[in-house]
Design a protein around this motif. Structure first.
Motif, PDB file in Angstrom:
ATOM      1  N   PRO A 110      -8.782  12.531  -9.770  1.00 37.62           N
ATOM      2  CA  PRO A 110      -8.693  11.151  -9.262  1.00 37.62           C
ATOM      3  C   PRO A 110      -7.383  10.891  -8.511  1.00 37.62           C
ATOM      4  O   PRO A 110      -6.914   9.770  -8.437  1.00 37.62           O
ATOM      5  CB  PRO A 110      -8.767  10.329 -10.555  1.00 37.62           C
ATOM      6  CG  PRO A 110      -8.112  11.204 -11.570  1.00 37.62           C
ATOM      7  CD  PRO A 110      -8.471  12.618 -11.191  1.00 37.62           C
ATOM      8  N   ILE A 111      -6.785  11.943  -7.937  1.00 39.15           N
ATOM      9  CA  ILE A 111      -5.493  11.830  -7.266  1.00 39.15           C
ATOM     10  C   ILE A 111      -5.697  11.814  -5.758  1.00 39.15           C
ATOM     11  O   ILE A 111      -6.425  12.642  -5.206  1.00 39.15           O
ATOM     12  CB  ILE A 111      -4.575  13.004  -7.664  1.00 39.15           C
ATOM     13  CG1 ILE A 111      -4.356  13.013  -9.176  1.00 39.15           C
ATOM     14  CG2 ILE A 111      -3.250  12.926  -6.917  1.00 39.15           C
ATOM     15  CD1 ILE A 111      -3.696  14.273  -9.689  1.00 39.15           C
ATOM     16  N   SER A 112      -5.030  10.869  -5.085  1.00 35.82           N
ATOM     17  CA  SER A 112      -5.087  10.791  -3.622  1.00 35.82           C
ATOM     18  C   SER A 112      -3.778  10.186  -3.117  1.00 35.82           C
ATOM     19  O   SER A 112      -2.978   9.672  -3.894  1.00 35.82           O
ATOM     20  CB  SER A 112      -6.277   9.936  -3.160  1.00 35.82           C
ATOM     21  OG  SER A 112      -6.113   8.601  -3.613  1.00 35.82           O
ATOM     22  N   ALA A 113      -3.595  10.267  -1.830  1.00 38.83           N
ATOM     23  CA  ALA A 113      -2.415   9.661  -1.204  1.00 38.83           C
ATOM     24  C   ALA A 113      -2.764   9.298   0.231  1.00 38.83           C
ATOM     25  O   ALA A 113      -3.630   9.921   0.842  1.00 38.83           O
ATOM     26  CB  ALA A 113      -1.228  10.626  -1.230  1.00 38.83           C
ATOM     27  N   GLU A 114      -2.093   8.300   0.729  1.00 39.67           N
ATOM     28  CA  GLU A 114      -2.196   7.989   2.151  1.00 39.67           C
ATOM     29  C   GLU A 114      -0.952   7.256   2.599  1.00 39.67           C
ATOM     30  O   GLU A 114      -0.239   6.670   1.792  1.00 39.67           O
ATOM     31  CB  GLU A 114      -3.462   7.215   2.482  1.00 39.67           C
ATOM     32  CG  GLU A 114      -3.582   5.837   1.921  1.00 39.67           C
ATOM     33  CD  GLU A 114      -4.875   5.184   2.393  1.00 39.67           C
ATOM     34  OE1 GLU A 114      -4.768   4.198   3.125  1.00 39.67           O
ATOM     35  OE2 GLU A 114      -5.955   5.662   2.037  1.00 39.67           O
ATOM     36  N   GLY A 115      -0.685   7.373   3.899  1.00 42.29           N
ATOM     37  CA  GLY A 115       0.503   6.730   4.417  1.00 42.29           C
ATOM     38  C   GLY A 115       0.765   7.074   5.859  1.00 42.29           C
ATOM     39  O   GLY A 115      -0.133   7.520   6.582  1.00 42.29           O
ATOM     40  N   THR A 116       2.004   6.877   6.266  1.00 41.72           N
ATOM     41  CA  THR A 116       2.395   7.056   7.661  1.00 41.72           C
ATOM     42  C   THR A 116       3.496   8.105   7.782  1.00 41.72           C
ATOM     43  O   THR A 116       4.219   8.383   6.824  1.00 41.72           O
ATOM     44  CB  THR A 116       2.901   5.732   8.261  1.00 41.72           C
ATOM     45  OG1 THR A 116       4.028   5.283   7.512  1.00 41.72           O
ATOM     46  CG2 THR A 116       1.808   4.672   8.260  1.00 41.72           C
ATOM     47  N   MET A 117       3.586   8.643   9.003  1.00 42.52           N
ATOM     48  CA  MET A 117       4.645   9.593   9.356  1.00 42.52           C
ATOM     49  C   MET A 117       5.155   9.176  10.733  1.00 42.52           C
ATOM     50  O   MET A 117       4.397   8.619  11.524  1.00 42.52           O
ATOM     51  CB  MET A 117       4.082  11.015   9.414  1.00 42.52           C
ATOM     52  CG  MET A 117       3.426  11.445   8.122  1.00 42.52           C
ATOM     53  SD  MET A 117       2.403  12.923   8.305  1.00 42.52           S
ATOM     54  CE  MET A 117       1.092  12.321   9.362  1.00 42.52           C
ATOM     55  N   ARG A 118       6.399   9.480  10.987  1.00 44.44           N
ATOM     56  CA  ARG A 118       6.971   9.065  12.277  1.00 44.44           C
ATOM     57  C   ARG A 118       8.095  10.014  12.645  1.00 44.44           C
ATOM     58  O   ARG A 118       8.878  10.419  11.780  1.00 44.44           O
ATOM     59  CB  ARG A 118       7.495   7.640  12.122  1.00 44.44           C
ATOM     60  CG  ARG A 118       8.140   7.053  13.327  1.00 44.44           C
ATOM     61  CD  ARG A 118       8.358   5.557  13.172  1.00 44.44           C
ATOM     62  NE  ARG A 118       7.067   4.887  13.197  1.00 44.44           N
ATOM     63  CZ  ARG A 118       6.538   4.182  12.187  1.00 44.44           C
ATOM     64  NH1 ARG A 118       7.187   4.026  11.069  1.00 44.44           N
ATOM     65  NH2 ARG A 118       5.366   3.610  12.307  1.00 44.44           N
ATOM     66  N   VAL A 119       8.165  10.362  13.916  1.00 44.61           N
ATOM     67  CA  VAL A 119       9.297  11.118  14.456  1.00 44.61           C
ATOM     68  C   VAL A 119       9.885  10.261  15.568  1.00 44.61           C
ATOM     69  O   VAL A 119       9.175   9.895  16.519  1.00 44.61           O
ATOM     70  CB  VAL A 119       8.873  12.495  15.024  1.00 44.61           C
ATOM     71  CG1 VAL A 119      10.087  13.214  15.612  1.00 44.61           C
ATOM     72  CG2 VAL A 119       8.199  13.349  13.959  1.00 44.61           C
ATOM     73  N   VAL A 120      11.171   9.911  15.423  1.00 49.61           N
ATOM     74  CA  VAL A 120      11.859   9.111  16.442  1.00 49.61           C
ATOM     75  C   VAL A 120      13.161   9.793  16.807  1.00 49.61           C
ATOM     76  O   VAL A 120      13.740  10.533  16.003  1.00 49.61           O
ATOM     77  CB  VAL A 120      12.130   7.665  15.959  1.00 49.61           C
ATOM     78  CG1 VAL A 120      10.819   6.904  15.751  1.00 49.61           C
ATOM     79  CG2 VAL A 120      12.959   7.637  14.705  1.00 49.61           C
ATOM     80  N   GLY A 121      13.625   9.525  18.022  1.00 50.60           N
ATOM     81  CA  GLY A 121      14.870  10.115  18.487  1.00 50.60           C
ATOM     82  C   GLY A 121      16.079   9.499  17.810  1.00 50.60           C
ATOM     83  O   GLY A 121      16.077   8.325  17.442  1.00 50.60           O
ATOM     84  N   GLU A 122      17.094  10.336  17.625  1.00 51.66           N
ATOM     85  CA  GLU A 122      18.397   9.900  17.120  1.00 51.66           C
ATOM     86  C   GLU A 122      19.453  10.520  18.024  1.00 51.66           C
ATOM     87  O   GLU A 122      19.149  11.378  18.839  1.00 51.66           O
ATOM     88  CB  GLU A 122      18.617  10.376  15.682  1.00 51.66           C
ATOM     89  CG  GLU A 122      17.818   9.632  14.668  1.00 51.66           C
ATOM     90  CD  GLU A 122      18.275   9.930  13.244  1.00 51.66           C
ATOM     91  OE1 GLU A 122      18.033   9.072  12.403  1.00 51.66           O
ATOM     92  OE2 GLU A 122      18.861  10.992  12.979  1.00 51.66           O
TER      93      GLU A 122
END
Length: 175
Positions: A110-122
């Motif tokens: 019953p394990i799951s995950a969800e979300g966001t990822m982002r690559v931005v300049g520095e």
């Protein structure tokens, strides 16, 4: 209820290098192969390169067995065999920013995950940020399982960071 995991890591490579890596199915396999076993499968890969100036889009589905000894004991009790993670990432790639969504399933649990990822300049490169909500739908034990999963993920991120860095470094030398 879920447990949030937010991670962020700086890299000395620009966003275009990350965008090129994310558009390569082998990169996704290599970045997750933290034990060097080669058991990561790219189940599906779809890359759309629009000709009208719209951003490039990538969708990758990976199947990843978790190395023995890296499954938290509280999770191991839920398993009838090897723990396998199915991970789907969908990315929108531009030279200045890469935005992604992740969905993770652990079949048979019953394990799951969800979300966001982002690559931005520095200033000196770029930053990869990951923000996930991990859910273990187990009455009374769910929170403990979620915390164990978060601890396990945190333990693997250093290895994943090393693999990403080696890939980007190799791409920079080749380019």
């Amino acid at each position: 209820m879920s447990t949030r995991l937010a991670l962020s890591r700086a890299y000395p490579y620009g966003v275009p290098a990350f965008a090129a890596a994310l558009a390569d199915p082998e990169f996704h396999r290599v970045k997750l192969d933290v034990d060097g076993s080669g058991r990561i499968d790219v189940v599906a890969f779809d890359r759309r390169r629009p000709t009208d100036g719209a951003p490039e889009r990538v969708r990758v589905v990976l199947r990843q067995p978790v190395p023995p000894g890296q499954v938290p004991a509280v999770v191991e009790r839920l398993l009838s065999g090897v723990l396998v993670i199915e991970r789907t990432e969908e990315w929108t790639l531009t030279p200045t920013r890469c935005d992604g969504r992740a969905r993770v399933a652990v079949p048979g649990t019953p394990i799951s995950a969800e979300g966001t990822m982002r690559v931005v300049g520095e200033d000196a490169g770029s930053r990869l940020s990951v923000d996930l909500d991990i859910t273990a739908a187990v009455p009374l034990l769910g929170g403990g399982i979620e915390r164990a999963v978060v601890t396990g993920i945190r333990g693997l991120t250093g290895h994943e960071h090393d693999r990403i860095s080696r890939w980007l470094d190799g791409a920079e030398r080749a380019g």
